[in-house]
Every structure is written in C-alpha cells, then in structure tokens.
Design a protein around this motif. Structure first.
Motif, PDB file in Angstrom:
ATOM      1  N   GLY A 289       7.101 115.770  34.962  1.00 51.93           N
ATOM      2  CA  GLY A 289       6.886 115.876  36.398  1.00 51.93           C
ATOM      3  C   GLY A 289       7.137 114.603  37.178  1.00 51.93           C
ATOM      4  O   GLY A 289       7.953 113.760  36.816  1.00 51.93           O
ATOM      5  N   ARG A 290       6.383 114.479  38.273  1.00 52.06           N
ATOM      6  CA  ARG A 290       6.507 113.328  39.173  1.00 52.06           C
ATOM      7  C   ARG A 290       5.803 112.136  38.551  1.00 52.06           C
ATOM      8  O   ARG A 290       4.662 112.243  38.098  1.00 52.06           O
ATOM      9  CB  ARG A 290       5.883 113.675  40.525  1.00 52.06           C
ATOM     10  CG  ARG A 290       5.990 112.586  41.576  1.00 52.06           C
ATOM     11  CD  ARG A 290       5.587 113.128  42.950  1.00 52.06           C
ATOM     12  NE  ARG A 290       5.636 112.094  43.949  1.00 52.06           N
ATOM     13  CZ  ARG A 290       4.542 111.493  44.464  1.00 52.06           C
ATOM     14  NH1 ARG A 290       3.335 111.863  44.079  1.00 52.06           N
ATOM     15  NH2 ARG A 290       4.666 110.546  45.374  1.00 52.06           N
ATOM     16  N   ALA A 291       6.481 110.976  38.541  1.00 53.55           N
ATOM     17  CA  ALA A 291       5.970 109.824  37.806  1.00 53.55           C
ATOM     18  C   ALA A 291       5.742 108.620  38.713  1.00 53.55           C
ATOM     19  O   ALA A 291       6.471 108.394  39.680  1.00 53.55           O
ATOM     20  CB  ALA A 291       6.931 109.440  36.691  1.00 53.55           C
TER      21      ALA A 291
ATOM     22  N   LEU B  23      14.280 107.568  33.790  1.00 50.84           N
ATOM     23  CA  LEU B  23      13.572 108.777  34.207  1.00 50.84           C
ATOM     24  C   LEU B  23      14.331 109.520  35.303  1.00 50.84           C
ATOM     25  O   LEU B  23      14.377 110.758  35.311  1.00 50.84           O
ATOM     26  CB  LEU B  23      12.167 108.412  34.685  1.00 50.84           C
ATOM     27  CG  LEU B  23      11.207 107.953  33.577  1.00 50.84           C
ATOM     28  CD1 LEU B  23       9.936 107.361  34.188  1.00 50.84           C
ATOM     29  CD2 LEU B  23      10.867 109.111  32.647  1.00 50.84           C
ATOM     30  N   GLN B  24      14.909 108.772  36.237  1.00 50.59           N
ATOM     31  CA  GLN B  24      15.717 109.419  37.276  1.00 50.59           C
ATOM     32  C   GLN B  24      16.880 110.191  36.669  1.00 50.59           C
ATOM     33  O   GLN B  24      17.192 111.313  37.099  1.00 50.59           O
ATOM     34  CB  GLN B  24      16.251 108.363  38.267  1.00 50.59           C
ATOM     35  CG  GLN B  24      15.219 107.829  39.225  1.00 50.59           C
ATOM     36  CD  GLN B  24      15.771 106.774  40.163  1.00 50.59           C
ATOM     37  OE1 GLN B  24      15.028 106.158  40.903  1.00 50.59           O
ATOM     38  NE2 GLN B  24      17.076 106.543  40.162  1.00 50.59           N
ATOM     39  N   GLU B  25      17.511 109.604  35.670  1.00 50.68           N
ATOM     40  CA  GLU B  25      18.643 110.271  35.021  1.00 50.68           C
ATOM     41  C   GLU B  25      18.207 111.567  34.344  1.00 50.68           C
ATOM     42  O   GLU B  25      19.001 112.489  34.176  1.00 50.68           O
ATOM     43  CB  GLU B  25      19.292 109.332  34.001  1.00 50.68           C
ATOM     44  CG  GLU B  25      20.027 108.159  34.631  1.00 50.68           C
ATOM     45  CD  GLU B  25      20.517 107.152  33.596  1.00 50.68           C
ATOM     46  OE1 GLU B  25      20.278 107.390  32.388  1.00 50.68           O
ATOM     47  OE2 GLU B  25      21.128 106.148  33.999  1.00 50.68           O
ATOM     48  N   ARG B  26      16.935 111.634  33.961  1.00 51.74           N
ATOM     49  CA  ARG B  26      16.402 112.839  33.330  1.00 51.74           C
ATOM     50  C   ARG B  26      15.897 113.850  34.347  1.00 51.74           C
ATOM     51  O   ARG B  26      15.360 114.891  33.984  1.00 51.74           O
ATOM     52  CB  ARG B  26      15.270 112.468  32.374  1.00 51.74           C
ATOM     53  CG  ARG B  26      15.673 111.507  31.267  1.00 51.74           C
ATOM     54  CD  ARG B  26      14.506 111.205  30.346  1.00 51.74           C
ATOM     55  NE  ARG B  26      14.787 110.057  29.496  1.00 51.74           N
ATOM     56  CZ  ARG B  26      14.034 109.696  28.462  1.00 51.74           C
ATOM     57  NH1 ARG B  26      12.959 110.395  28.156  1.00 51.74           N
ATOM     58  NH2 ARG B  26      14.361 108.641  27.737  1.00 51.74           N
ATOM     59  N   GLY B  27      16.006 113.520  35.636  1.00 48.96           N
ATOM     60  CA  GLY B  27      15.638 114.463  36.685  1.00 48.96           C
ATOM     61  C   GLY B  27      14.255 114.291  37.265  1.00 48.96           C
ATOM     62  O   GLY B  27      13.812 115.106  38.073  1.00 48.96           O
ATOM     63  N   HIS B  28      13.539 113.232  36.886  1.00 44.65           N
ATOM     64  CA  HIS B  28      12.189 113.018  37.403  1.00 44.65           C
ATOM     65  C   HIS B  28      12.224 112.365  38.786  1.00 44.65           C
ATOM     66  O   HIS B  28      13.069 111.516  39.062  1.00 44.65           O
ATOM     67  CB  HIS B  28      11.393 112.101  36.470  1.00 44.65           C
ATOM     68  CG  HIS B  28      11.117 112.690  35.132  1.00 44.65           C
ATOM     69  ND1 HIS B  28      10.099 113.587  34.906  1.00 44.65           N
ATOM     70  CD2 HIS B  28      11.727 112.524  33.930  1.00 44.65           C
ATOM     71  CE1 HIS B  28      10.082 113.940  33.633  1.00 44.65           C
ATOM     72  NE2 HIS B  28      11.062 113.307  33.015  1.00 44.65           N
ATOM     73  N   GLU B  29      11.283 112.747  39.626  1.00 40.68           N
ATOM     74  CA  GLU B  29      11.015 111.998  40.852  1.00 40.68           C
ATOM     75  C   GLU B  29      10.096 110.844  40.479  1.00 40.68           C
ATOM     76  O   GLU B  29       9.058 111.062  39.843  1.00 40.68           O
ATOM     77  CB  GLU B  29      10.331 112.883  41.887  1.00 40.68           C
ATOM     78  CG  GLU B  29       9.984 112.159  43.185  1.00 40.68           C
ATOM     79  CD  GLU B  29       9.163 113.002  44.136  1.00 40.68           C
ATOM     80  OE1 GLU B  29       8.594 112.421  45.081  1.00 40.68           O
ATOM     81  OE2 GLU B  29       9.078 114.228  43.924  1.00 40.68           O
TER      82      GLU B  29
ATOM     83  N   ASP C   9       2.106 113.310  38.174  1.00 46.62           N
ATOM     84  CA  ASP C   9       1.888 114.027  36.921  1.00 46.62           C
ATOM     85  C   ASP C   9       1.775 113.072  35.743  1.00 46.62           C
ATOM     86  O   ASP C   9       1.050 113.348  34.784  1.00 46.62           O
ATOM     87  CB  ASP C   9       3.043 115.003  36.668  1.00 46.62           C
ATOM     88  CG  ASP C   9       3.155 116.051  37.764  1.00 46.62           C
ATOM     89  OD1 ASP C   9       2.251 116.892  37.858  1.00 46.62           O
ATOM     90  OD2 ASP C   9       4.147 116.006  38.515  1.00 46.62           O
ATOM     91  N   THR C  10       2.512 111.963  35.815  1.00 45.54           N
ATOM     92  CA  THR C  10       2.488 110.974  34.729  1.00 45.54           C
ATOM     93  C   THR C  10       2.522 109.569  35.312  1.00 45.54           C
ATOM     94  O   THR C  10       3.292 109.294  36.233  1.00 45.54           O
ATOM     95  CB  THR C  10       3.708 111.132  33.791  1.00 45.54           C
ATOM     96  OG1 THR C  10       3.807 112.476  33.341  1.00 45.54           O
ATOM     97  CG2 THR C  10       3.585 110.214  32.581  1.00 45.54           C
TER      98      THR C  10
ATOM     99  N   GLY D  93      -3.134 115.381  34.274  1.00 46.59           N
ATOM    100  CA  GLY D  93      -2.008 114.447  34.218  1.00 46.59           C
ATOM    101  C   GLY D  93      -2.088 113.521  33.029  1.00 46.59           C
ATOM    102  O   GLY D  93      -3.089 113.463  32.300  1.00 46.59           O
ATOM    103  N   ARG D  94      -1.006 112.756  32.822  1.00 50.80           N
ATOM    104  CA  ARG D  94      -0.870 111.916  31.643  1.00 50.80           C
ATOM    105  C   ARG D  94      -0.602 110.463  32.041  1.00 50.80           C
ATOM    106  O   ARG D  94      -0.192 110.176  33.167  1.00 50.80           O
ATOM    107  CB  ARG D  94       0.286 112.406  30.762  1.00 50.80           C
ATOM    108  CG  ARG D  94       0.065 113.784  30.166  1.00 50.80           C
ATOM    109  CD  ARG D  94       1.207 114.156  29.233  1.00 50.80           C
ATOM    110  NE  ARG D  94       1.470 113.130  28.228  1.00 50.80           N
ATOM    111  CZ  ARG D  94       0.712 112.927  27.154  1.00 50.80           C
ATOM    112  NH1 ARG D  94      -0.357 113.658  26.949  1.00 50.80           N
ATOM    113  NH2 ARG D  94       1.023 111.975  26.279  1.00 50.80           N
ATOM    114  N   LEU D  95      -0.843 109.584  31.090  1.00 50.47           N
ATOM    115  CA  LEU D  95      -0.491 108.173  31.226  1.00 50.47           C
ATOM    116  C   LEU D  95       0.077 107.714  29.890  1.00 50.47           C
ATOM    117  O   LEU D  95      -0.491 108.023  28.836  1.00 50.47           O
ATOM    118  CB  LEU D  95      -1.713 107.342  31.600  1.00 50.47           C
ATOM    119  CG  LEU D  95      -1.512 105.834  31.841  1.00 50.47           C
ATOM    120  CD1 LEU D  95      -2.550 105.319  32.835  1.00 50.47           C
ATOM    121  CD2 LEU D  95      -1.596 105.020  30.547  1.00 50.47           C
ATOM    122  N   VAL D  96       1.209 107.008  29.941  1.00 50.78           N
ATOM    123  CA  VAL D  96       1.788 106.426  28.727  1.00 50.78           C
ATOM    124  C   VAL D  96       1.907 104.923  28.931  1.00 50.78           C
ATOM    125  O   VAL D  96       2.266 104.451  30.010  1.00 50.78           O
ATOM    126  CB  VAL D  96       3.159 107.047  28.374  1.00 50.78           C
ATOM    127  CG1 VAL D  96       3.001 108.530  28.047  1.00 50.78           C
ATOM    128  CG2 VAL D  96       4.182 106.853  29.489  1.00 50.78           C
TER     129      VAL D  96
END
Length: 237
Positions: free
Chosen positions: A59-61, A75-81, A117-118, A150-153
């Motif tokens: 999702g949105r990061a 992440l942008q290349e993978r389609g994430h906002e 989301d992350t 939501g998640r955090l990495v």
C-alpha cells in the motif's frame, strides 16, 4: 544550527562536483572516509536484510529518513505511493532530482500526514537516540500516522558480533549501546548523530511497550551486525 554537511556531500556527489573526500568523525575524534556510493546503490547491491524487508511493503508507504531516495525509487517502480521524509534539505533535493515524486524535509520522530499502510525505516533510522526510551518514542510517533493493521519494516544494528563500526560505542546497559558521529565535508560540520545498538531481545522488550507487535526478525550469514524487523499494528486499533 549545525551545517547540512550530509546534504551538501550527497548533492555534490550526485552532480559530480565533489570538493573533497567527506569524512565521518566519531566523538572520540576518529576520522573515516564517508561511503558515498552506498547511498546511491541499486537494489541488487543492497544489504540482504534490506532486500528481504522491502518485499514486505504494501500500500501507501512513508519512507522515514529517506536520504537520497534509493528505497523510495524502488517502491515507486513497484507501483507504491510513497511520501519520503528526511531532515537534510540537501538529501531531499537529491531525492527529487533522482525522481522521487513526493519528498519533503521533516523529522521521522514527528512524522507528517497519516494513513500509511507501511512505514519504511531502513538505513538504521529507527535507532536515532541513545536509549530504549528514545526507540519507544520513535515507534509510538510512527504508530500515530499508520493505519490499523499497518506494518513497519526496519533494519537495526546490534553489538552481538564484532564490527569496527560498533567498537567505540558507548555502553548503556547489557545488550544496549550507542555510537555518535557526524559528517564533515568542505568546511561543513553536520549535527552529531546518535545511533542505538540493541540486541534482538532488547528490541522486542522495547516494542512491547508500544502499540506495535514484532512479527518477525530476519538476518542472514551476510548480515554482519545488522538484523531486520517486521512490525504490525492491531487491525482494530
């Protein structure tokens, strides 16, 4: 105010206009060369922990402590906002020049906006500070801008293994220490930065006093002193 030595360093490097070899100065006076190319590495050259954790983003990061944008670009290349935030104006300028769509100057400990989301805190960003209390404060602040469920990495450093970077660290308690350094470049001296070093068990204990839950801890034989963590918030928060 301290200089944005880091920002000027990466800006000049990006524009192929480096004035001199930048340095990291430890608080014991030791100088080492800044590893400039590492800030610009493509995903194939990343630390194994970073490679594994970025695949968990959904999702949105929020890219907290984005530097020159290497994680945001992937992440942008993978389609994430992605909203990318860094305290260095120079680093944010580089991130924008490299194609990061939404990059802003800000402090990850007082994160902007909300509804993420992350949260991505790679590059040891969670470790800003000298104590587990500082870590808990950072995590609690990031929870306020993250959606329920939501998640955090993040990646974290520990003193478990011999490492020149941690050899001069200041012990706080068993399994917890911090190291202090700053960037110096072309007559500029950046702010002193404290980075926490904590064992996985110490990290879990700190997280237990925040809204987050530790879902997994990851590491590899190539990880050195670093390990990765994946956290989550309750869905009914």
């Amino acid at each position: 105010m301290p200089d944005d030595a880091f920002g000027q360093m990466v800006l000049d490097f990006h524009r192929d206009n480096l004035a001199e070899q930048p340095s990291y100065r430890r608080d014991d006076g030791t100088l080492t060369d800044a590893h400039l190319a590492g800030y610009f590495e493509p995903p194939a050259a990343w630390h194994p922990v970073e490679q594994r954790l970025l695949s968990d983003v959904t999702g949105r990061a929020l890219d907290a402590g984005c530097g020159v944008g290497r994680h945001a670009l992937s992440l942008q290349e993978r389609g994430h906002e992605v909203l990318s935030v860094d305290r260095s104006p120079g680093a944010v300028a580089v991130a924008r020049e490299r194609g990061v769509t939404h990059a802003a100057v800000g402090d990850l400990r007082r994160p902007p906006g909300g509804g993420f989301d992350t949260v991505v805190a790679l590059g040891k960003q969670l470790g800003l500070g000298t104590s587990l209390a500082d870590l808990r404060t950072t995590l609690t602040g990031l929870a306020t801008v993250t959606r329920p469920g939501g998640r955090l990495v993040a990646d974290v450093d520990t003193l478990d293994r011999a490492d020149p970077e941690t050899g001069a660290a200041h012990a706080v308690r068993p399994g917890v220490a911090y190291r202090r350094f700053r960037v110096e470049y072309d007559g500029l001296a950046g702010p002193w930065t404290d980075l926490l070093l904590v064992t996985p068990s110490g990290f879990r204990a700190a997280v237990s006093e925040t809204p987050w839950t530790v879902d997994r801890v990851v590491g590899t034989a190539e990880s050195g002193s670093a390990y990765g963590v994946g956290l989550s918030l309750p869905a009914d928060r």
